[in-house]
Write a protein that holds these residues in place. Structure first.
Motif: not given
Length: 138
Positions: A90-110
Protein backbone atom coordinates in the motif's frame (compact mmCIF):
# COMPACT_ATOMS: atom_id res chain seq x y z
CA UNK A 1 54.12 -21.84 -59.98
CA UNK A 2 52.03 -24.64 -58.78
CA UNK A 3 52.43 -26.27 -55.42
CA UNK A 4 54.07 -29.65 -55.45
CA UNK A 5 51.78 -32.45 -54.31
CA UNK A 6 53.06 -35.67 -52.93
CA UNK A 7 51.48 -39.08 -52.77
CA UNK A 8 50.66 -38.60 -49.05
CA UNK A 9 48.05 -35.83 -49.59
CA UNK A 10 45.31 -38.09 -48.23
CA UNK A 11 46.79 -38.07 -44.72
CA UNK A 12 44.80 -36.46 -41.92
CA UNK A 13 46.21 -33.21 -40.58
CA UNK A 14 46.75 -33.88 -36.88
CA UNK A 15 47.78 -30.36 -35.87
CA UNK A 16 45.17 -27.85 -34.65
CA UNK A 17 45.60 -24.23 -35.57
CA UNK A 18 45.49 -22.44 -32.21
CA UNK A 19 45.40 -18.85 -33.48
CA UNK A 20 41.62 -18.64 -34.09
CA UNK A 21 40.93 -20.38 -30.78
CA UNK A 22 43.11 -17.91 -28.87
CA UNK A 23 41.45 -14.98 -30.68
CA UNK A 24 37.97 -16.18 -29.74
CA UNK A 25 38.97 -16.81 -26.12
CA UNK A 26 40.45 -13.32 -25.80
CA UNK A 27 37.34 -11.70 -27.29
CA UNK A 28 35.14 -13.66 -24.88
CA UNK A 29 37.38 -12.64 -21.98
CA UNK A 30 36.99 -8.96 -22.85
CA UNK A 31 33.21 -9.37 -23.17
CA UNK A 32 32.98 -11.10 -19.79
CA UNK A 33 35.15 -8.45 -18.14
CA UNK A 34 32.94 -5.63 -19.43
CA UNK A 35 29.76 -7.51 -18.51
CA UNK A 36 31.05 -8.26 -15.00
CA UNK A 37 31.79 -4.58 -14.45
CA UNK A 38 28.27 -3.58 -15.50
CA UNK A 39 26.65 -6.29 -13.37
CA UNK A 40 28.71 -5.45 -10.28
CA UNK A 41 27.68 -1.80 -10.54
CA UNK A 42 24.01 -2.81 -10.58
CA UNK A 43 24.22 -5.37 -7.78
CA UNK A 44 25.01 -2.90 -4.98
CA UNK A 45 22.54 -0.03 -5.10
CA UNK A 46 23.75 2.91 -3.08
CA UNK A 47 21.50 5.41 -1.40
CA UNK A 48 23.58 8.48 -2.17
CA UNK A 49 22.65 11.80 -0.55
CA UNK A 50 21.15 14.55 -2.69
CA UNK A 51 21.70 18.30 -2.51
CA UNK A 52 20.41 20.12 0.56
CA UNK A 53 18.44 22.53 -1.64
CA UNK A 54 16.23 19.80 -3.09
CA UNK A 55 12.60 20.85 -3.36
CA UNK A 56 10.90 17.47 -2.94
CA UNK A 57 10.54 15.70 0.37
CA UNK A 58 11.31 12.01 0.27
CA UNK A 59 8.90 9.61 1.85
CA UNK A 60 10.68 7.07 4.00
CA UNK A 61 9.26 3.80 5.27
CA UNK A 62 11.12 2.59 8.35
CA UNK A 63 11.10 -1.15 8.95
CA UNK A 64 12.69 -2.26 12.22
CA UNK A 65 13.63 -5.75 13.34
CA UNK A 66 14.51 -6.46 16.96
CA UNK A 67 16.73 -9.29 18.19
CA UNK A 68 13.70 -11.55 18.83
CA UNK A 69 12.55 -11.22 15.20
CA UNK A 70 9.60 -8.88 15.84
CA UNK A 71 8.98 -6.58 12.86
CA UNK A 72 7.89 -2.94 13.25
CA UNK A 73 6.82 -0.56 10.48
CA UNK A 74 7.10 3.13 11.39
CA UNK A 75 7.10 2.14 15.07
CA UNK A 76 4.00 -0.08 14.90
CA UNK A 77 4.39 -3.82 15.62
CA UNK A 78 3.19 -6.16 12.89
CA UNK A 79 1.64 -9.57 13.40
CA UNK A 80 3.25 -11.41 10.46
CA UNK A 81 4.60 -11.53 6.94
CA UNK A 82 1.22 -10.97 5.29
CA UNK A 83 0.73 -7.72 7.18
CA UNK A 84 4.27 -6.55 6.34
CA UNK A 85 3.72 -7.24 2.65
CA UNK A 86 0.28 -5.57 2.74
CA UNK A 87 1.62 -2.40 4.39
CA UNK A 88 4.62 -2.29 2.04
CA UNK A 89 2.37 -2.79 -1.02
CA UNK A 90 0.00 0.00 0.00
CA UNK A 91 2.83 2.44 0.81
CA UNK A 92 4.56 1.58 -2.48
CA UNK A 93 1.33 2.18 -4.44
CA UNK A 94 0.91 5.56 -2.75
CA UNK A 95 4.46 6.62 -3.61
CA UNK A 96 6.42 4.66 -6.26
CA UNK A 97 9.64 6.52 -5.27
CA UNK A 98 9.30 5.24 -1.70
CA UNK A 99 12.59 4.81 0.10
CA UNK A 100 12.77 2.16 2.79
CA UNK A 101 15.21 2.02 5.67
CA UNK A 102 15.71 -1.39 7.26
CA UNK A 103 16.85 -1.08 10.87
CA UNK A 104 17.93 -4.42 12.31
CA UNK A 105 19.29 -4.98 15.80
CA UNK A 106 22.92 -6.01 15.95
CA UNK A 107 21.95 -9.37 17.44
CA UNK A 108 19.11 -9.99 14.99
CA UNK A 109 19.23 -13.32 13.19
CA UNK A 110 20.72 -13.01 9.70
CA UNK A 111 17.98 -15.22 8.26
CA UNK A 112 15.31 -12.93 9.76
CA UNK A 113 16.89 -9.86 8.18
CA UNK A 114 17.05 -11.55 4.78
CA UNK A 115 13.45 -12.71 5.15
CA UNK A 116 12.23 -9.15 5.83
CA UNK A 117 14.33 -7.90 2.90
CA UNK A 118 12.78 -10.55 0.68
CA UNK A 119 9.25 -9.62 1.79
CA UNK A 120 9.91 -5.96 0.98
CA UNK A 121 11.25 -6.82 -2.47
CA UNK A 122 8.23 -9.06 -3.16
CA UNK A 123 6.03 -6.10 -2.25
CA UNK A 124 7.69 -4.16 -5.07
CA UNK A 125 10.01 -1.97 -3.00
CA UNK A 126 13.39 -1.62 -4.71
CA UNK A 127 15.03 1.27 -2.86
CA UNK A 128 16.14 -0.22 0.46
CA UNK A 129 18.90 1.10 2.71
CA UNK A 130 20.30 -0.42 5.89
CA UNK A 131 20.54 1.78 8.98
CA UNK A 132 23.67 1.78 11.09
CA UNK A 133 25.00 3.87 13.95
CA UNK A 134 28.45 5.40 13.69
CA UNK A 135 31.17 3.51 15.53
CA UNK A 136 32.72 5.16 18.57
CA UNK A 137 36.15 6.58 17.91
CA UNK A 138 38.96 4.97 19.93
Amino acid sequence: MAAHRSANDDEIVAAINMTPLVDIVLVLLVIFMVTAKVISEQSVPLDLPKAASATTVQTVLTVSLDQRGQVYVDGRALSGDAELRSVANSKNRQNPQLRTVLRAAGKANHASVLHVLDELRQAGITSIAFAAEPAAEP
